[in-house]
Design an enzyme around this catalytic site. Structure first.
Site, PDB file in Angstrom:
ATOM      1  N   HIS A  50      42.547  36.916  41.708  1.00 15.97           N
ATOM      2  CA  HIS A  50      43.768  37.696  41.881  1.00 15.97           C
ATOM      3  C   HIS A  50      44.495  37.194  43.125  1.00 15.97           C
ATOM      4  O   HIS A  50      43.879  36.646  44.035  1.00 15.97           O
ATOM      5  CB  HIS A  50      43.422  39.173  42.053  1.00 15.97           C
ATOM      6  CG  HIS A  50      42.859  39.806  40.826  1.00 15.97           C
ATOM      7  ND1 HIS A  50      42.863  41.164  40.639  1.00 15.97           N
ATOM      8  CD2 HIS A  50      42.269  39.278  39.721  1.00 15.97           C
ATOM      9  CE1 HIS A  50      42.304  41.456  39.476  1.00 15.97           C
ATOM     10  NE2 HIS A  50      41.928  40.324  38.897  1.00 15.97           N
ATOM     11  N   GLU A  52      45.703  38.591  45.736  1.00 20.33           N
ATOM     12  CA  GLU A  52      45.223  39.125  47.014  1.00 20.33           C
ATOM     13  C   GLU A  52      43.911  38.473  47.418  1.00 20.33           C
ATOM     14  O   GLU A  52      43.719  38.136  48.592  1.00 20.33           O
ATOM     15  CB  GLU A  52      45.035  40.649  46.911  1.00 20.33           C
ATOM     16  CG  GLU A  52      46.311  41.417  46.647  1.00 20.33           C
ATOM     17  CD  GLU A  52      46.634  41.600  45.164  1.00 20.33           C
ATOM     18  OE1 GLU A  52      47.458  42.464  44.857  1.00 20.33           O
ATOM     19  OE2 GLU A  52      46.070  40.872  44.315  1.00 20.33           O
ATOM     20  N   CYS A  80      44.747  46.172  42.806  1.00 16.62           N
ATOM     21  CA  CYS A  80      43.780  46.819  41.924  1.00 16.62           C
ATOM     22  C   CYS A  80      42.526  47.161  42.741  1.00 16.62           C
ATOM     23  O   CYS A  80      42.395  46.747  43.899  1.00 16.62           O
ATOM     24  CB  CYS A  80      43.446  45.885  40.767  1.00 16.62           C
ATOM     25  SG  CYS A  80      42.421  44.480  41.247  1.00 16.62           S
ATOM     26  N   CYS A  83      40.895  44.128  44.427  1.00 11.00           N
ATOM     27  CA  CYS A  83      41.626  43.608  45.579  1.00 11.00           C
ATOM     28  C   CYS A  83      41.572  44.564  46.767  1.00 11.00           C
ATOM     29  O   CYS A  83      41.492  44.126  47.916  1.00 11.00           O
ATOM     30  CB  CYS A  83      43.066  43.304  45.182  1.00 11.00           C
ATOM     31  SG  CYS A  83      43.138  41.982  43.940  1.00 11.00           S
TER      32      CYS A  83
END
Length: 153
Positions: A50, A52, A80, A83
């Site tokens: 992801h 992040e 999410c 993250c």
């Protein structure tokens, strides 16, 4: 911070054109960008890539430390649970985002099921998660605690 937030939106938008997901992030300290990241889940076949997490990994390499104390995670979208957990482990000081989980859900990225899952007892999860005792469960922790050169985190 608004300029940084707009920059993450631009990163995310450009990443879509490059075949990645619509997410961008950066780590900022004292107004300076330490590292950026874009969603690389499908290009790298890595479900943890992801934006992040990519930005956190890059910032840790730049700073030579696994702690990002004094840093802010800025993301084009509400992080999410994966993250957010990464941000907590990295010990960032703050998280700032633009779009929220409802915006992401409207685009097919519905993280609400994960937020809801963590609020339920594990016995109600669709994914079975069980502890099985081996009699040696604490051996790694015993070894860790006796290691004089360990780096606590």
């Amino acid at each position: 911070m608004n300029a940084h937030l707009l920059a993450t939106i631009d990163l995310a938008t450009r990443n879509v054109a490059s075949g990645g997901g619509p997410f961008g992030a950066m780590i900022v300290r004292d107004g300076s960008v330490i590292a950026t990241g874009v969603n690389q889940v499908t290009p790298t076949l890595d479900p943890t890539a992801h934006a992040e997490v990519v930005a956190i990994r890059a910032a840790c390499q730049v700073l030579g430390d696994f702690k990002l104390t004094g840093c802010t995670l800025i993301s084009s979208c509400e992080p999410c649970p994966l993250c957010l957990s990464a941000a907590l482990w990295a010990r960032v000081d703050k998280v700032i985002y633009a779009a929220d989980r409802d915006d992401a859900a409207a685009a097919g990225f519905d993280d609400r099921e994960f937020y809801e899952l963590f609020s339920k007892p594990r016995s109600e999860w669709d994914l079975p998660v069980h502890q099985i005792s081996t009699g040696e469960d604490n051996a790694p922790f015993t070894a860790w605690m006796s290691l004089a050169t360990r780096i606590d985190y």
